[in-house]
Design a protein around this motif. Sequence first.
Motif, PDB file in Angstrom:
ATOM      1  N   ALA A   1     -32.396   9.158 -73.448  1.00 47.15           N
ATOM      2  CA  ALA A   1     -33.798   8.926 -73.803  1.00 47.15           C
ATOM      3  C   ALA A   1     -34.019   8.967 -75.309  1.00 47.15           C
ATOM      4  O   ALA A   1     -35.017   8.429 -75.803  1.00 47.15           O
ATOM      5  N   TYR A   2     -33.106   9.584 -76.049  1.00 53.63           N
ATOM      6  CA  TYR A   2     -33.243   9.724 -77.499  1.00 53.63           C
ATOM      7  C   TYR A   2     -32.427   8.690 -78.269  1.00 53.63           C
ATOM      8  O   TYR A   2     -32.531   8.623 -79.502  1.00 53.63           O
ATOM      9  N   LEU A   3     -31.625   7.899 -77.583  1.00 57.63           N
ATOM     10  CA  LEU A   3     -30.779   6.912 -78.261  1.00 57.63           C
ATOM     11  C   LEU A   3     -31.626   5.693 -78.615  1.00 57.63           C
ATOM     12  O   LEU A   3     -32.036   4.921 -77.742  1.00 57.63           O
TER      13      LEU A   3
ATOM     14  N   SER B   1     -32.804  10.156 -81.933  1.00 58.66           N
ATOM     15  CA  SER B   1     -33.953  10.374 -82.803  1.00 58.66           C
ATOM     16  C   SER B   1     -35.202  10.702 -81.999  1.00 58.66           C
ATOM     17  O   SER B   1     -35.234  10.591 -80.767  1.00 58.66           O
ATOM     18  N   ILE B   2     -36.231  11.098 -82.743  1.00 58.36           N
ATOM     19  CA  ILE B   2     -37.601  11.166 -82.244  1.00 58.36           C
ATOM     20  C   ILE B   2     -38.347  10.001 -82.873  1.00 58.36           C
ATOM     21  O   ILE B   2     -38.255   9.775 -84.085  1.00 58.36           O
ATOM     22  N   ASN B   3     -39.054   9.237 -82.060  1.00 64.01           N
ATOM     23  CA  ASN B   3     -39.840   8.118 -82.580  1.00 64.01           C
ATOM     24  C   ASN B   3     -41.224   8.644 -82.948  1.00 64.01           C
ATOM     25  O   ASN B   3     -41.999   9.030 -82.079  1.00 64.01           O
ATOM     26  N   VAL B   4     -41.513   8.671 -84.231  1.00 59.77           N
ATOM     27  CA  VAL B   4     -42.745   9.279 -84.742  1.00 59.77           C
ATOM     28  C   VAL B   4     -43.757   8.182 -85.046  1.00 59.77           C
ATOM     29  O   VAL B   4     -43.477   7.260 -85.807  1.00 59.77           O
ATOM     30  N   GLN B   5     -44.933   8.283 -84.441  1.00 69.08           N
ATOM     31  CA  GLN B   5     -46.030   7.375 -84.764  1.00 69.08           C
ATOM     32  C   GLN B   5     -46.878   7.998 -85.873  1.00 69.08           C
ATOM     33  O   GLN B   5     -47.410   9.091 -85.718  1.00 69.08           O
TER      34      GLN B   5
ATOM     35  N   ALA C   1     -35.838   6.373 -77.790  1.00 67.21           N
ATOM     36  CA  ALA C   1     -35.751   5.148 -76.994  1.00 67.21           C
ATOM     37  C   ALA C   1     -37.131   4.622 -76.600  1.00 67.21           C
ATOM     38  O   ALA C   1     -37.239   3.502 -76.092  1.00 67.21           O
ATOM     39  N   THR C   2     -38.179   5.402 -76.807  1.00 67.65           N
ATOM     40  CA  THR C   2     -39.530   4.980 -76.450  1.00 67.65           C
ATOM     41  C   THR C   2     -40.033   3.957 -77.454  1.00 67.65           C
ATOM     42  O   THR C   2     -39.947   4.154 -78.661  1.00 67.65           O
ATOM     43  N   HIS C   3     -40.573   2.838 -76.951  1.00 67.27           N
ATOM     44  CA  HIS C   3     -41.038   1.774 -77.833  1.00 67.27           C
ATOM     45  C   HIS C   3     -42.348   2.161 -78.505  1.00 67.27           C
ATOM     46  O   HIS C   3     -43.160   2.912 -77.967  1.00 67.27           O
ATOM     47  N   ASP C   4     -42.567   1.633 -79.721  1.00 70.30           N
ATOM     48  CA  ASP C   4     -43.798   1.903 -80.460  1.00 70.30           C
ATOM     49  C   ASP C   4     -45.036   1.612 -79.622  1.00 70.30           C
ATOM     50  O   ASP C   4     -46.004   2.383 -79.641  1.00 70.30           O
TER      51      ASP C   4
END
Length: 384
Positions: free
Chosen positions: A187-189, A196-200, A219-222
């Motif tokens: 989930a973090y790749l 990573s962590i996807n930071v908004q 891995a979560t999309h913006d």
Amino acid sequence: MNPVEANFHLNFIQALENAQNQRRRRLGYRHIRDASNPFEMADRKFVKLFRLNKEAARDLIEEIKDYIEEPQRRDTVPLHLQVFICLNFLGHGGYQTTVGQELNLAVSQPVVSRILKNICNILTIHLLPRHVRFPTTDEHVRRVKDRQKYFMFTEKFNFPNVIGVVDGTHVAIVTPTIDDPNYPAVAYLNRKGYYSINVQATFDADMILLNVNARYPGATHDSAIWKVSTINRHLRRRYLEGQRNTWLLGDSGYPLQPWLMTPITDAAPNSPEAHYTKCHVRARNVGERGNGTWKERFRCLKKDRVLHYKHAAAGRIIYSCAVLHNICRFYNVPDPEDSSDEDDENDNNDDERNAGDVNILEEGRLVRRRLVEILWNRAENRIG
């Protein structure tokens, strides 16, 4: 005195001397810590070590004082040095074991770890709501817009009624547990091949952070993060209540909405749509530079300074850096020289991202079409 008694007295004296020496060392360490005063450093060196200038650091220490419990031990590190230890770690992104050495303090790694946890908790829980605030009331929105008119969005880019720019950026973390039931490593790749962590992050025209969301794995999309974000829900509610004169800017990885303007990726050259997109890209660059400045100032957020923490602790570090970034902006601390974001990426296709929300998509297109006409007419008037 027989040999047994002599040996006993000798051992007792030796043990007493050892205890006294140990106490002297502790007092000596404490004296070093208490006597250490980074405020006596030259200003340039101070900012290099701690990222804040002296005025900002003093005010930060005063602000944190209200949330620090009274020390229970005599050898507790003084609060001002705790803050400097935290600032040095966040600013340079090194290892905890080196922080005390760099500041010439006799502080062990476990003590540094405890200090970082305590100070970052205070920054996240108490100072974040005060220093990172998205405009939620009509008065707050008006003040932000007025301030930004003086800066960039309207005056420099002729892009009216913009509150800010939303953009995603990745903060690298150590490889997570592979078999975690809630957040496995996969989930973090992220799309660039690291964890990573996807930071908004949402910036205003002066690169001040209005909102930060560090809850989601890399891995979560913006667009997925945006969909469930509090600011999206807030802007939607304002729109449905009739407040339809403000919006954010986002790249083509975000959905087109009446409160979120995206570029037109297939615009014909020299067309009104191409002019709109050119203005949009120039104005949106505030977000990319904002993320780059934020990471360059607090280098623990950079890709090559991987955070060796689980998501929750890494999130607190990210939020702490957001608070400190805004403090730096408020106190006019000079920006680092390299302010490009290392994780700038986007894709397109507004229609697919708005599938199931056709009315919002159509209303977003209407708003964007009016903006295209406004910007084109302004350009023609300047030429004429």
